[in-house]
Motif scaffolding. Structure first.
Motif, PDB file in Angstrom:
ATOM      1  N   ASP A 204       0.902  -1.083   0.518  1.00 14.30           N
ATOM      2  CA  ASP A 204      -0.115   0.032   0.027  1.00 14.30           C
ATOM      3  C   ASP A 204       0.880   1.183  -0.281  1.00 14.30           C
ATOM      4  OD1 ASP A 204      -2.033  -1.962   0.073  1.00 14.30           O
ATOM      5  OD2 ASP A 204      -2.444  -1.123   2.397  1.00 14.30           O
TER       6      ASP A 204
ATOM      7  N   VAL B  22       3.102   1.752  -3.220  1.00 17.29           N
ATOM      8  CA  VAL B  22       1.399   2.209  -4.261  1.00 17.29           C
ATOM      9  C   VAL B  22       1.397   3.655  -4.366  1.00 17.29           C
ATOM     10  CG1 VAL B  22      -0.563   1.871  -5.437  1.00 17.29           C
ATOM     11  CG2 VAL B  22       1.120   0.329  -5.166  1.00 17.29           C
TER      12      VAL B  22
ATOM     13  N   ARG C 280      -2.966 -10.593  -8.061  1.00 13.92           N
ATOM     14  CA  ARG C 280      -3.668  -9.372  -8.983  1.00 13.92           C
ATOM     15  C   ARG C 280      -3.966  -8.480  -7.583  1.00 13.92           C
ATOM     16  NH1 ARG C 280      -8.066 -12.003 -11.521  1.00 13.92           N
ATOM     17  NH2 ARG C 280      -8.269  -9.650 -12.704  1.00 13.92           N
ATOM     18  N   HIS C 281      -4.223  -8.688  -6.554  1.00  7.83           N
ATOM     19  CA  HIS C 281      -5.097  -7.336  -5.821  1.00  7.83           C
ATOM     20  C   HIS C 281      -3.387  -6.980  -4.484  1.00  7.83           C
ATOM     21  CE1 HIS C 281      -8.206  -7.143  -8.015  1.00  7.83           C
ATOM     22  NE2 HIS C 281      -8.915  -7.960  -7.024  1.00  7.83           N
TER      23      HIS C 281
ATOM     24  N   GLN D 110       1.090  -7.377  -7.183  1.00  4.32           N
ATOM     25  CA  GLN D 110       1.576  -7.278  -8.372  1.00  4.32           C
ATOM     26  C   GLN D 110       0.914  -5.336  -8.747  1.00  4.32           C
ATOM     27  OE1 GLN D 110      -1.071 -10.403 -10.496  1.00  4.32           O
ATOM     28  NE2 GLN D 110       0.939 -11.495 -10.918  1.00  4.32           N
ATOM     29  N   ARG D 111       0.611  -5.449  -7.930  1.00  9.96           N
ATOM     30  CA  ARG D 111       0.102  -3.679  -7.566  1.00  9.96           C
ATOM     31  C   ARG D 111       1.203  -2.985  -8.208  1.00  9.96           C
ATOM     32  NH1 ARG D 111      -2.757  -2.718  -2.598  1.00  9.96           N
ATOM     33  NH2 ARG D 111      -3.160  -0.369  -3.541  1.00  9.96           N
TER      34      ARG D 111
ATOM     35  N   ALA E 259       2.210   0.235 -10.750  1.00  8.97           N
ATOM     36  CA  ALA E 259       2.402   1.075  -9.839  1.00  8.97           C
ATOM     37  C   ALA E 259       4.022   2.076 -10.478  1.00  8.97           C
ATOM     38  CB  ALA E 259       2.344   1.149  -8.686  1.00  8.97           C
TER      39      ALA E 259
ATOM     40  N   ASP F 199       5.509 -11.520  -9.515  1.00  6.05           N
ATOM     41  CA  ASP F 199       5.570  -9.563  -9.207  1.00  6.05           C
ATOM     42  C   ASP F 199       6.383  -9.462 -10.781  1.00  6.05           C
ATOM     43  OD1 ASP F 199       8.092 -10.966  -9.086  1.00  6.05           O
ATOM     44  OD2 ASP F 199       8.789  -9.335  -8.102  1.00  6.05           O
TER      45      ASP F 199
END
Length: 266
Positions: A34, A37, A89-90, A93-94, A98, A149
């Motif tokens: 988090d 990103v 994916r959530h 891989q963010r 980003a 990733d």
């Protein structure tokens, strides 16, 4: 729990410091994901930020995954594997999405081991500078995993398919000098000169017209899946924007007047 990513700001330069040194700075934890990103999204909106240095606290750049966290979220045998797919994916891989989409140039200052997803994090940056103590390992196969990733996409683009295949399938580590020989990093410096060197490169980038730098980065990012014709079309669309900018006029005026330019991003 400590802030997972420390952000230091000095003028137009930011430094993002992975801040879990006791765990060798893993990036698989949700709060780290988090934070990275959010940092990328924030600097995309902040026209005052002209370059970013990414580094690790303590002796490691990043160990990649927190294996204890990965094990605790493991899908049981016979469980819904679609949940695991969604988890990638959530989840981690963010980060590649980003950082690959980050408009601001990212400079990895690799201060120690960059392992697995930590290696891939360095690959997500635009410029890589390594301390002499840095090592690199695409080590997923050694723990029975694949690069989840983006590593298998990023690594061949950095060092070519043959060497990327060797590193990925063996999981072997290479040292900083080998990384330099292979073109994985652009410089290797003593550990006590790493951040100074990274800042000097960042300052050179930041001294240029910021909007033009962002457009030039976009061209570099897009070229790896474009034909030459498509690339030239994109350049033809972006170049008039650069030519009509106030910073372009300022650059020409400064050259003719033999004075330093003052760029505003306009």
């Amino acid at each position: 729990m400590s802030n997972p990513v420390l952000v230091e700001r000095e003028g137009a330069l930011e430094t993002w410091i992975l801040n879990r040194p006791e765990l060798r700075n893993p990036i698989s934890d949700h709060d780290v994901i988090d934070a990275l990103v959010a940092c990328a999204e924030r600097v995309n909106r902040d026209r005052e930020v002209r370059a970013v240095i990414v580094t690790g606290a303590g002796p490691a750049f990043s160990a990649g995954a927190n294996l204890n966290q990965v094990r605790s979220e493991e899908v049981p045998f016979g469980g819904p594997l679609s949940y695991a797919r969604d988890g990638y994916r959530h989840g981690i891989q963010r980060i590649p999405l980003a950082l690959h989409g980050c408009e601001v140039p990212l400079i990895a200052a690799i201060n120690g081991p960059a392992v697995g997803a930590g290696f891939d994090l360095a690959l997500m940056c635009d410029v890589r500078i390594a301390a002499e103590s840095a090592t690199f390992a695409e080590s997923f196969v050694r723990v029975g995993l694949i690069p989840g990733d983006g590593g298998a996409w990023l690594l061949p683009r950095a060092i070519g398919l043959a060497r990327a295949t060797e590193l990925t399938l063996t999981g072997a580590a290479i040292d900083a000098r080998t990384a330099l020989d292979w073109g994985l990093v652009s410089r290797v410096v003593p550990a006590d000169e790493l951040l100074t060197t990274a800042r000097s490169v960042a300052d050179l980038i930041a001294a240029n017209p910021p909007a033009t730098v962002r457009m030039a980065k976009r061209l570099l990012r897009e070229q790896d899946h474009q034909s030459l014709g498509s690339h030239l079309e994109m350049a033809a669309a972006l170049q008039p924007l650069a030519q009509r900018s106030a910073d372009h006029s300022e650059a020409v005026d400064a050259i003719l007047a033999k004075r330093p330019p003052v760029f505003t991003g306009l």
